[in-house]
Design a protein around this motif. Structure first.
Motif, PDB file in Angstrom:
ATOM      1  N   GLU A 252       0.925  -1.282   0.184  1.00 53.31           N
ATOM      2  CA  GLU A 252       0.363  -0.531  -0.020  1.00 53.31           C
ATOM      3  C   GLU A 252       0.751   0.885  -0.111  1.00 53.31           C
ATOM      4  O   GLU A 252       2.016   1.357   0.653  1.00 53.31           O
ATOM      5  N   HIS A 253      -0.062   1.543  -0.127  1.00 56.41           N
ATOM      6  CA  HIS A 253       1.000   3.420  -0.862  1.00 56.41           C
ATOM      7  C   HIS A 253       0.112   4.119   0.309  1.00 56.41           C
ATOM      8  O   HIS A 253      -0.938   4.846   0.372  1.00 56.41           O
ATOM      9  N   LYS A 254       0.561   4.810   1.811  1.00 58.96           N
ATOM     10  CA  LYS A 254       0.167   5.037   3.068  1.00 58.96           C
ATOM     11  C   LYS A 254       0.350   6.375   3.896  1.00 58.96           C
ATOM     12  O   LYS A 254       1.288   6.634   2.612  1.00 58.96           O
ATOM     13  N   LEU A 255      -0.548   6.817   3.787  1.00 54.90           N
ATOM     14  CA  LEU A 255       0.323   8.250   5.237  1.00 54.90           C
ATOM     15  C   LEU A 255       1.451   8.266   5.735  1.00 54.90           C
ATOM     16  O   LEU A 255       2.604   9.363   5.004  1.00 54.90           O
ATOM     17  N   GLY A 256       1.541   7.343   6.169  1.00 56.33           N
ATOM     18  CA  GLY A 256       2.900   7.192   7.437  1.00 56.33           C
ATOM     19  C   GLY A 256       3.040   5.500   6.793  1.00 56.33           C
ATOM     20  O   GLY A 256       2.661   5.144   6.538  1.00 56.33           O
ATOM     21  N   ILE A 257       4.080   5.524   8.218  1.00 61.77           N
ATOM     22  CA  ILE A 257       4.742   4.095   8.744  1.00 61.77           C
ATOM     23  C   ILE A 257       5.544   3.314   7.028  1.00 61.77           C
ATOM     24  O   ILE A 257       5.291   2.855   6.425  1.00 61.77           O
ATOM     25  N   VAL A 415      -1.650  11.893  18.226  1.00 66.13           N
ATOM     26  CA  VAL A 415      -1.986  12.088  16.947  1.00 66.13           C
ATOM     27  C   VAL A 415      -2.017  13.556  17.058  1.00 66.13           C
ATOM     28  O   VAL A 415      -1.758  14.545  16.744  1.00 66.13           O
ATOM     29  N   GLU A 432       8.842  18.626   4.369  1.00 64.65           N
ATOM     30  CA  GLU A 432       9.011  17.545   5.466  1.00 64.65           C
ATOM     31  C   GLU A 432      10.348  17.587   5.774  1.00 64.65           C
ATOM     32  O   GLU A 432      10.421  16.325   6.159  1.00 64.65           O
ATOM     33  N   ALA A 437       6.522  16.347  10.785  1.00 61.59           N
ATOM     34  CA  ALA A 437       5.558  16.053  10.040  1.00 61.59           C
ATOM     35  C   ALA A 437       5.520  14.465  10.095  1.00 61.59           C
ATOM     36  O   ALA A 437       4.207  13.563  10.008  1.00 61.59           O
ATOM     37  N   LEU A 440       3.057  13.170  12.838  1.00 64.52           N
ATOM     38  CA  LEU A 440       1.837  13.074  12.287  1.00 64.52           C
ATOM     39  C   LEU A 440       1.564  11.857  11.860  1.00 64.52           C
ATOM     40  O   LEU A 440       0.029  11.146  12.095  1.00 64.52           O
ATOM     41  N   ARG A 441       2.138  11.583  10.511  1.00 63.95           N
ATOM     42  CA  ARG A 441       1.565  11.031   9.448  1.00 63.95           C
ATOM     43  C   ARG A 441       1.627   9.394  10.104  1.00 63.95           C
ATOM     44  O   ARG A 441       0.867   8.260   9.396  1.00 63.95           O
ATOM     45  N   ASP A 442       2.713   9.272  11.260  1.00 65.27           N
ATOM     46  CA  ASP A 442       2.676   7.512  11.400  1.00 65.27           C
ATOM     47  C   ASP A 442       1.807   7.459  12.717  1.00 65.27           C
ATOM     48  O   ASP A 442       1.322   6.670  12.389  1.00 65.27           O
ATOM     49  N   ARG A 444      -0.908   8.782  13.067  1.00 66.20           N
ATOM     50  CA  ARG A 444      -2.178   8.308  12.406  1.00 66.20           C
ATOM     51  C   ARG A 444      -3.803   6.963  12.753  1.00 66.20           C
ATOM     52  O   ARG A 444      -4.549   6.633  12.721  1.00 66.20           O
ATOM     53  N   ILE A 445      -2.131   6.232  11.807  1.00 65.42           N
ATOM     54  CA  ILE A 445      -2.692   5.062  12.279  1.00 65.42           C
ATOM     55  C   ILE A 445      -2.830   4.528  13.094  1.00 65.42           C
ATOM     56  O   ILE A 445      -4.196   3.434  13.143  1.00 65.42           O
ATOM     57  N   ILE A 448      -6.274   3.388  14.587  1.00 63.54           N
ATOM     58  CA  ILE A 448      -6.842   2.956  13.725  1.00 63.54           C
ATOM     59  C   ILE A 448      -6.963   1.599  13.652  1.00 63.54           C
ATOM     60  O   ILE A 448      -7.824   0.566  14.194  1.00 63.54           O
TER      61      ILE A 448
ATOM     62  N   HIS B 253       9.212  20.982  -0.252  1.00 69.65           N
ATOM     63  CA  HIS B 253       8.806  19.765   0.346  1.00 69.65           C
ATOM     64  C   HIS B 253       7.769  18.891   1.216  1.00 69.65           C
ATOM     65  O   HIS B 253       8.572  18.638   2.157  1.00 69.65           O
ATOM     66  N   LYS B 254       6.509  19.509   1.132  1.00 66.91           N
ATOM     67  CA  LYS B 254       5.943  19.311   1.839  1.00 66.91           C
ATOM     68  C   LYS B 254       4.890  17.959   2.612  1.00 66.91           C
ATOM     69  O   LYS B 254       4.704  17.739   1.909  1.00 66.91           O
ATOM     70  N   LEU B 255       3.891  18.546   3.378  1.00 67.14           N
ATOM     71  CA  LEU B 255       3.012  17.414   4.454  1.00 67.14           C
ATOM     72  C   LEU B 255       1.976  17.509   3.102  1.00 67.14           C
ATOM     73  O   LEU B 255       1.009  16.281   2.582  1.00 67.14           O
ATOM     74  N   GLN B 423     -10.518   9.130  10.799  1.00 58.89           N
ATOM     75  CA  GLN B 423     -10.717   7.328  10.804  1.00 58.89           C
ATOM     76  C   GLN B 423     -12.212   6.861  10.976  1.00 58.89           C
ATOM     77  O   GLN B 423     -12.082   6.051  11.221  1.00 58.89           O
ATOM     78  N   PHE B 430      -6.433   5.766   6.153  1.00 57.33           N
ATOM     79  CA  PHE B 430      -4.430   5.221   5.952  1.00 57.33           C
ATOM     80  C   PHE B 430      -3.783   5.495   4.152  1.00 57.33           C
ATOM     81  O   PHE B 430      -2.933   5.701   4.491  1.00 57.33           O
ATOM     82  N   ILE B 431      -4.412   4.462   3.742  1.00 52.45           N
ATOM     83  CA  ILE B 431      -4.112   4.802   2.229  1.00 52.45           C
ATOM     84  C   ILE B 431      -4.468   5.958   1.577  1.00 52.45           C
ATOM     85  O   ILE B 431      -5.682   6.421   1.176  1.00 52.45           O
ATOM     86  N   GLU B 432      -3.333   6.452   0.758  1.00 51.69           N
ATOM     87  CA  GLU B 432      -3.210   7.719   0.013  1.00 51.69           C
ATOM     88  C   GLU B 432      -4.145   7.645  -1.262  1.00 51.69           C
ATOM     89  O   GLU B 432      -5.349   8.206  -1.303  1.00 51.69           O
ATOM     90  N   GLU B 433      -4.832   6.222  -2.098  1.00 49.10           N
ATOM     91  CA  GLU B 433      -5.666   6.036  -2.900  1.00 49.10           C
ATOM     92  C   GLU B 433      -6.897   6.836  -2.501  1.00 49.10           C
ATOM     93  O   GLU B 433      -8.130   6.935  -2.819  1.00 49.10           O
ATOM     94  N   ALA B 437      -7.093  11.106   3.283  1.00 42.18           N
ATOM     95  CA  ALA B 437      -5.390  11.989   3.859  1.00 42.18           C
ATOM     96  C   ALA B 437      -5.696  13.000   3.567  1.00 42.18           C
ATOM     97  O   ALA B 437      -4.844  13.794   3.965  1.00 42.18           O
ATOM     98  N   ARG B 441      -3.637  16.286   5.513  1.00 38.32           N
ATOM     99  CA  ARG B 441      -1.720  16.900   4.833  1.00 38.32           C
ATOM    100  C   ARG B 441      -2.570  18.369   3.973  1.00 38.32           C
ATOM    101  O   ARG B 441      -1.421  19.107   4.977  1.00 38.32           O
TER     102      ARG B 441
END
Lengths: 601, 601
Positions: A252-257, A415, A432, A437, A440-442, A444-445, A448, B253-255, B423, B430-433, B437, B441
């Protein structure tokens, strides 16, 4: 850069959660306070010096899926090897399989440090530890003999495969199939999503624990079984054999981790089906009994949820450290009363501004409170294992009661604190490269996964409050009252209004608790559920106030500084007033919620 | 996908903020309610159909710096051209320069829709509008004649160049130099950071407004001048001439807001120095008087801050829409009382679960409240322009009072609502697609820029409360009391306890306000500042309650549905109790903050 707060961690473990007294009376065998300190020191050193420097590249580079193989960030396989060679993976595992059989409290404290340094990295062992626990509790001797030693050493990692696209919080509807093979093994077919560290290049083998349904299983949660499905089959001599028919389809392409691969795993579609005429399917072995898989999962749920709570504490700690350091460094404007004192010209460090100072102290109070709650939960888990009979039941209930609060409150404040940390950095916080930042991204999961915080609230209100007919929670509230009374009786003016504010918070918690028990006894479950989330927050805030107070009382008793008293007072006089509002919301919120539902139609 | 809530926007503009009555009595000339509706409809159509579909690619692709040129995301230059050809850039600009001279309220409503569809995209015109406003108010006729028409049409965009690495909130210390040339022009030398849309490929020219210091300028904020520095010099016939010596050195390169280039701009380092022997430096023209640059900036500050507040509203609206849609679609578990009704098997849509429903209604209440606050602020700005004498002064003060609340409350709830939106989506959030999220950001910058929310709180408490010796804020609180009394007197049982809760909130606001005015009169500025942020939140929550109530009263008066009443009641009975805690914190928080400062040493 993060520096493990070993002293603060040790204080909270020993004097707020209760480790020191337990060690003193020999509750944990020959565990000495010297050994506790040595372990914490060494964990702090490893987290600070070895993990933290690789946290950023993990975030930036992320895990990558290349030709069906998952490549973890540069340096991570070596980092993981160093880490497991340090023996960290087996802190709490049974000695029979190479573990150190230490209290969970120590592992939880170490987990905090690993997660502060890099939450994405720390997820790998967190999952392995969960798998070990399930296998220890429910696995056959044959399975244990074959897998546990390598898992305890960390040479092989573990995963938990629960979620499917249509089955998240509600596992009763999962569809992954298991077929009996006749020789005691099973064949597994299906797709699992959101599998953390499901595939990677940092270990020789990956041991998947997979929930699946047998053909003749009852519908719902009573028809789920748990299976062990290794990436590579293991020969009788312990060497690795053929590749099993399981693979990572995508990440997955995720917000964080970003450094932690979050995998979609496919079982039994034939990609790794051997050519020798064997039946199709990923080969699995049953853990526990057929159709009792969910019960097997639940035995490890407390620890797993607490581990996620530690992620909230960990991120909050790291974010606070970063914000405090920046606020000392950055100068801007001139705070009231700032004289410059020949330091850095006309501008004050921003930490001198009341708004920034208040933000940072809030971050500290919430972080230390969440830490204390989580450690207290770990203490209860340990006590339940080191006592017997009624006492063990008492501590087991205490752990059960505290777990949803620890998981939800710590991840919520994770969070919040990470977000406040960005704010303290001003515009730099949004860039970044600064690193604020990422927290916060990490973070947020964490509210959930491992059961959303909404699910935790339902668990707290519907299953945990009624334990021992409500006597468990009432007894606990009684202990909190004693802390409030001790503060009120302390006659230390540095506590300010803390005594009264703590009392009011505990009374609010008690009133809301009694109300929730009553309406549930009356069958008004919708009313109770409407108040579950504010109740959970009320519980966490009140505990934060009480545990900060407990630490402060110990500190002044030991002739310490007034810093803990001041933090307790700040919490009591600034953040505890919300408890009254939360209590009102628990008790009177349901009617307006029902009336407002039409808005959502 | 976002769909512009045109009906809700029109209702709030007309009946909560007061546009309908003002139009009715001809306050805005021949502006009719039909024209208002037509403009809102068309803006909604454009935002929904043209901008929103390009929001995701903007986030994913981001702005890119290639060989010194900034390339905006695919499709964005064309999108921008369509947008400006629609005349949207000049809604409020003077007719003399091609604008439509419409009330700010309409522009603010339109800004909400552009920002909901893509905040990164909407930033371009937001900055241009600010530059236009400064130029209209302070530019010479020659500058206006040369630049304004193209800026009003949007053919040329504008930027605001304030921040330098060491000068963020504190502009007094900026170092960019300006030198007089003798022919009425100036040469500018220096580096500016965080310049939004500072360089891009969507317009023929970019007009930079730059704060800089003359060699003989007094130190601090009284020595700052404002200059116009175009990317391309403009010939007397209006055609573009030589490239000016300003360029984009790098982008951040920003959040979030990835589609909006955030540039480091270099002025006068010689990269574009002409070979003809001219003096070095970027050529600039003075706007307003020398050393009065900050005053020029402040005239546009209210509008710019309100525009950022709209970003908070916009993200909250978009995040709420997405979460509500998902919660209707996603099934999981079985809510209390759920019968299935033959709809989708055993599982309920998650919107049926009390916790999810309560979360979504909270998101709606905060969003609609923040919208009403921002529109009310825009109304005050418009009224200050369309009245005279004491009345104009009154409305100008009202706008000044509401601006920090609008900016801070709306951007804070923007972050909160976006986080709640994630949430509600569970793991998918948490998945960007999924897109949930992105809202968090993007939202996270709004509490920071255009004056951090901490700075807004200082402004509110130290400069806005004392307006007219406190009579402005006292008069406003009087109006809020009337709303609370009207609810209490309405005898509509659907309001539940709203009347009492609103009263209590307004009294809390009044008590905190009086306390802040008193301690400041006593010179206790540190005490006042310690309570500034909780006070600002108290103000925003109370206004939210009152404006939801005002809308509800209008709605039932018009025989509308009970939905607005139900939302008001939910707000009053669930979210307003916090106001009492905030009031306590304002009044008694300073002492514990001072005591706790030692923790940060």
């Amino acid at each position: 850069m993060y520096k493990a707060p070993v002293e603060e961690i040790a204080f909270t473990l020993n004097h707020v959660a209760g480790l020191a007294d337990a060690v003193e009376i020999g509750r944990f065998g020959d565990l000495s306070s010297d050994l506790v300190n040595a372990i914490l020191d060494e964990a702090g050193r490893f987290a600070t010096n070895e993990i933290a420097p690789l946290g950023e590249i993990g975030d930036k580079q992320g895990a990558r899926l290349i030709d069906g193989e998952v490549k973890t960030p540069d340096g991570w396989p070596e980092l993981y090897r160093h880490w497991r060679e340090g023996g960290w993976n087996g802190l709490t595992a049974p000695e029979a399989f190479g573990g150190q059989h230490l209290p969970h409290m120590l592992n939880v404290a170490a987990l905090e440090m690993w997660n502060s340094a890099s939450m994405a990295f720390a997820l790998a062992p967190t999952l392995t530890m969960g798998a070990i626990e399930a296998l220890v509790a429910h696995g056959s001797d044959a399975l244990k003999g074959k897998y546990l030693e390598k898992m305890v050493s960390g040479e092989w990692t573990g995963t938990m495969n629960l979620t499917e696209p249509h089955a998240g919080s509600d596992l009763g509807v999962l569809k992954t199939r298991a077929e009996r093979r006749g020789d005691g093994t099973y064949r597994i077919f299906g797709q699992k999503i959101f599998i953390t560290w499901g595939e990677h290049d940092a270990a020789d083998n990956i041991v998947h624990l997979v929930l699946a349904r047998l053909p003749d299983a009852p519908a719902g949660t009573r028809g789920i079984s748990l299976f062990l499905v290794p990436k590579f089959l293991v020969d009788d001599d312990g060497s690795l054999g053929a590749r099993n028919d399981v693979f990572c389809h995508s990440i997955e392409h995720k917000l964080g981790i970003h450094g932690a691969p979050t995998c979609t795993m496919i079982y039994g579609d034939g990609r790794f089906h051997p050519e020798n005429g064997e039946e199709k399917g990923a080969i699995g072995w049953l853990i526990g009994e057929e159709n009792k898989g969910l019960a097997c999962m639940f035995t490890m749920m407390n620890n797993a949820r607490l581990a996620v709570g530690m992620q909230g504490v960990a991120i909050a700690e790291a974010a606070t450290q970063k914000a405090v350091a920046y606020a000392h460094e950055r100068t801007q404007g001139r705070a009231p009363g700032w004289t410059g004192e020949g330091k850095r010209g006309d501008m004050s460090p921003i930490i001198e501004h009341p708004d920034i100072a208040g933000t940072l102290i809030t971050m500290k109070a919430l972080t230390q409170g969440a830490r204390a709650i989580c450690y207290a939960c770990a203490y209860a888990i340990d006590m339940s294992h080191h006592t017997e009979g009624d006492e063990a039941r008492h501590w087991s209930e205490r752990a059960a009661l505290l777990t949803p609060v620890a998981k939800s409150f710590a991840t919520d404040i994770g969070v919040e604190v990470a977000s406040l940390g960005i704010q303290v950095h001003g515009g730099m916080g949004f860039i970044e490269e600064t690193g604020a930042a990422r927290y916060l991204r990490d973070a947020r999961i964490a509210p959930i996964y491992e059961g959303t915080n909404g699910i935790q609230a339902i668990d707290l209100v519907t299953r945990k409050l009624p334990l021992s007919s409500g006597e468990q929670v009432r007894g606990f509230i009684g202990e909190l009252k004693e802390i409030a009374e001790s503060v009120a009786a302390s006659n230390d003016t540095a506590f300010g209004e803390s005594g009264d504010r703590l009392r009011a918070a505990v009374f609010a918690l008690e009133a809301a608790t009694n109300w929730l028990l009553e309406v549930q006894a009356d069958g008004r479950s919708a009313d109770a559920l409407a108040g579950a989330t504010p109740y959970q927050r009320l519980f966490g805030l009140t505990l934060t106030g009480c545990y900060l107070a407990k630490g402060a009382l110990v500190d002044i008793g030991d002739g310490g500084t007034e810093k803990r008293v001041a933090l307790c007072r700040f919490m009591a006089e600034n953040l505890l007033a919300e408890t009254s509002a939360l209590k009102d919301r628990v008790i009177s919120g349901a009617a307006s919620l029902e009336a407002a539902r039409a808005i959502l139609a």
